[in-house]
Design a protein around this motif. Sequence first.
Motif, PDB file in Angstrom:
ATOM      1  N   ILE A  51      70.085 -13.183  85.807  1.00 45.98           N
ATOM      2  CA  ILE A  51      69.611 -12.757  84.496  1.00 45.98           C
ATOM      3  C   ILE A  51      68.933 -13.911  83.779  1.00 45.98           C
ATOM      4  O   ILE A  51      67.866 -13.758  83.176  1.00 45.98           O
ATOM      5  CB  ILE A  51      70.774 -12.219  83.651  1.00 45.98           C
ATOM      6  N   ARG A  52      69.533 -15.080  83.864  1.00 46.96           N
ATOM      7  CA  ARG A  52      68.964 -16.240  83.174  1.00 46.96           C
ATOM      8  C   ARG A  52      67.569 -16.560  83.709  1.00 46.96           C
ATOM      9  O   ARG A  52      66.642 -16.846  82.932  1.00 46.96           O
ATOM     10  CB  ARG A  52      69.887 -17.445  83.351  1.00 46.96           C
ATOM     11  N   LYS A  53      67.392 -16.501  85.013  1.00 46.67           N
ATOM     12  CA  LYS A  53      66.085 -16.774  85.614  1.00 46.67           C
ATOM     13  C   LYS A  53      65.061 -15.729  85.212  1.00 46.67           C
ATOM     14  O   LYS A  53      63.907 -16.050  84.912  1.00 46.67           O
ATOM     15  CB  LYS A  53      66.221 -16.813  87.136  1.00 46.67           C
ATOM     16  N   GLU A  54      65.478 -14.464  85.184  1.00 46.71           N
ATOM     17  CA  GLU A  54      64.562 -13.384  84.836  1.00 46.71           C
ATOM     18  C   GLU A  54      64.127 -13.444  83.382  1.00 46.71           C
ATOM     19  O   GLU A  54      63.018 -13.048  83.042  1.00 46.71           O
ATOM     20  CB  GLU A  54      65.241 -12.031  85.106  1.00 46.71           C
ATOM     21  N   MET A  55      65.000 -13.947  82.510  1.00 49.81           N
ATOM     22  CA  MET A  55      64.771 -13.828  81.080  1.00 49.81           C
ATOM     23  C   MET A  55      64.406 -15.141  80.390  1.00 49.81           C
ATOM     24  O   MET A  55      64.498 -15.248  79.179  1.00 49.81           O
ATOM     25  CB  MET A  55      66.031 -13.266  80.407  1.00 49.81           C
ATOM     26  N   THR A  56      63.995 -16.131  81.137  1.00 48.76           N
ATOM     27  CA  THR A  56      63.752 -17.447  80.531  1.00 48.76           C
ATOM     28  C   THR A  56      62.667 -17.416  79.461  1.00 48.76           C
ATOM     29  O   THR A  56      62.689 -18.222  78.538  1.00 48.76           O
ATOM     30  CB  THR A  56      63.358 -18.471  81.608  1.00 48.76           C
ATOM     31  N   SER A  57      61.702 -16.494  79.556  1.00 44.56           N
ATOM     32  CA  SER A  57      60.598 -16.470  78.597  1.00 44.56           C
ATOM     33  C   SER A  57      60.843 -15.521  77.426  1.00 44.56           C
ATOM     34  O   SER A  57      60.006 -15.395  76.542  1.00 44.56           O
ATOM     35  CB  SER A  57      59.297 -16.061  79.309  1.00 44.56           C
ATOM     36  N   LEU A  58      62.006 -14.850  77.406  1.00 45.55           N
ATOM     37  CA  LEU A  58      62.273 -13.851  76.381  1.00 45.55           C
ATOM     38  C   LEU A  58      63.317 -14.362  75.403  1.00 45.55           C
ATOM     39  O   LEU A  58      64.171 -15.168  75.745  1.00 45.55           O
ATOM     40  CB  LEU A  58      62.732 -12.543  77.031  1.00 45.55           C
ATOM     41  N   GLU A 141      66.856 -15.322  69.748  1.00 46.62           N
ATOM     42  CA  GLU A 141      66.985 -16.646  70.339  1.00 46.62           C
ATOM     43  C   GLU A 141      68.204 -16.697  71.265  1.00 46.62           C
ATOM     44  O   GLU A 141      69.329 -16.970  70.841  1.00 46.62           O
ATOM     45  CB  GLU A 141      67.099 -17.752  69.276  1.00 46.62           C
ATOM     46  N   ILE A 142      67.977 -16.383  72.517  1.00 49.17           N
ATOM     47  CA  ILE A 142      69.047 -16.351  73.502  1.00 49.17           C
ATOM     48  C   ILE A 142      69.593 -17.761  73.712  1.00 49.17           C
ATOM     49  O   ILE A 142      68.842 -18.697  73.952  1.00 49.17           O
ATOM     50  CB  ILE A 142      68.538 -15.770  74.838  1.00 49.17           C
ATOM     51  N   SER A 143      70.897 -17.883  73.630  1.00 46.95           N
ATOM     52  CA  SER A 143      71.538 -19.191  73.745  1.00 46.95           C
ATOM     53  C   SER A 143      72.294 -19.291  75.060  1.00 46.95           C
ATOM     54  O   SER A 143      72.490 -18.317  75.771  1.00 46.95           O
ATOM     55  CB  SER A 143      72.505 -19.397  72.570  1.00 46.95           C
ATOM     56  N   GLU A 144      72.761 -20.495  75.339  1.00 46.10           N
ATOM     57  CA  GLU A 144      73.579 -20.695  76.538  1.00 46.10           C
ATOM     58  C   GLU A 144      74.863 -19.876  76.459  1.00 46.10           C
ATOM     59  O   GLU A 144      75.343 -19.353  77.457  1.00 46.10           O
ATOM     60  CB  GLU A 144      73.904 -22.179  76.697  1.00 46.10           C
ATOM     61  N   ASN A 145      75.409 -19.732  75.242  1.00 48.25           N
ATOM     62  CA  ASN A 145      76.620 -18.928  75.082  1.00 48.25           C
ATOM     63  C   ASN A 145      76.385 -17.484  75.493  1.00 48.25           C
ATOM     64  O   ASN A 145      77.290 -16.825  76.017  1.00 48.25           O
ATOM     65  CB  ASN A 145      77.097 -18.970  73.626  1.00 48.25           C
ATOM     66  N   TYR A 146      75.162 -17.007  75.244  1.00 52.92           N
ATOM     67  CA  TYR A 146      74.856 -15.628  75.642  1.00 52.92           C
ATOM     68  C   TYR A 146      75.021 -15.458  77.145  1.00 52.92           C
ATOM     69  O   TYR A 146      75.674 -14.530  77.615  1.00 52.92           O
ATOM     70  CB  TYR A 146      73.432 -15.251  75.233  1.00 52.92           C
ATOM     71  N   PHE A 147      74.423 -16.349  77.904  1.00 59.64           N
ATOM     72  CA  PHE A 147      74.508 -16.237  79.353  1.00 59.64           C
ATOM     73  C   PHE A 147      75.939 -16.416  79.851  1.00 59.64           C
ATOM     74  O   PHE A 147      76.367 -15.788  80.814  1.00 59.64           O
ATOM     75  CB  PHE A 147      73.583 -17.257  80.017  1.00 59.64           C
ATOM     76  N   GLN A 148      76.696 -17.252  79.174  1.00 56.18           N
ATOM     77  CA  GLN A 148      78.081 -17.474  79.578  1.00 56.18           C
ATOM     78  C   GLN A 148      78.941 -16.241  79.317  1.00 56.18           C
ATOM     79  O   GLN A 148      79.878 -15.948  80.077  1.00 56.18           O
ATOM     80  CB  GLN A 148      78.656 -18.682  78.834  1.00 56.18           C
TER      81      GLN A 148
END
Length: 203
Positions: A51-58, A141-148
């Motif tokens: 997900i993180r790789k797919e969404m890096t620009s969003l 603004e997607i944060s690192e906490n979101y991915f975690q």
Amino acid sequence: MYDDNLDIVREVINIGIGEAADALSRLVNTRVIIKTPDICIMNAADVHDYIRKEMTSLSVYISQNFKEMIKGKTILFYTKECAVSLLNAICGQTMKTSSLTESGIATLNEIGNNIMVTCMSEISNQIDARIWFDLPEVTVEISENYFQNLLNDLKELDKAIVIKSEMRIKEKDIQGYLFILLSFEDFNLLIQGLWKKINTASS
């Protein structure tokens, strides 16, 4: 049988996403183009990085949990520019791409709820199942906490299913992505429900 299962699930998900696209089309009063969804079966531990790789620009996402016979999460992703353009297309306003106000976020919440509930309700209808929805959440603004925190509900599982579809409003140059996250167990429940309905209809 494996290919048959994927084909039948893809067909039903197409129906659900098609209904979601129709709901969005009515909001923006123009055609919405969708792509055939990608269905990926992967280790649950790998979904975070995928997900993180797919969404890096969003940078804007609207997420919603669903539960009952099947449970999981739907997520709509947009760039901030596309999110603002979507609001402008629906509300007839002109906003700066740097501004996403509280009222704009509330409207995105309603848009996401409409699209995601329409999609998953249609999918659940295909197996005569009822599902319940949590209130959607909008995050800018997607944060690192979101991915975690994204897959807390799947962290105990071995396998997970990620379904990705692109929804494009060509006339207004708005592009978004709809993700459906399921555990492998719930994916199998969906397959079993579909085959049961097919066998009942043919008997």
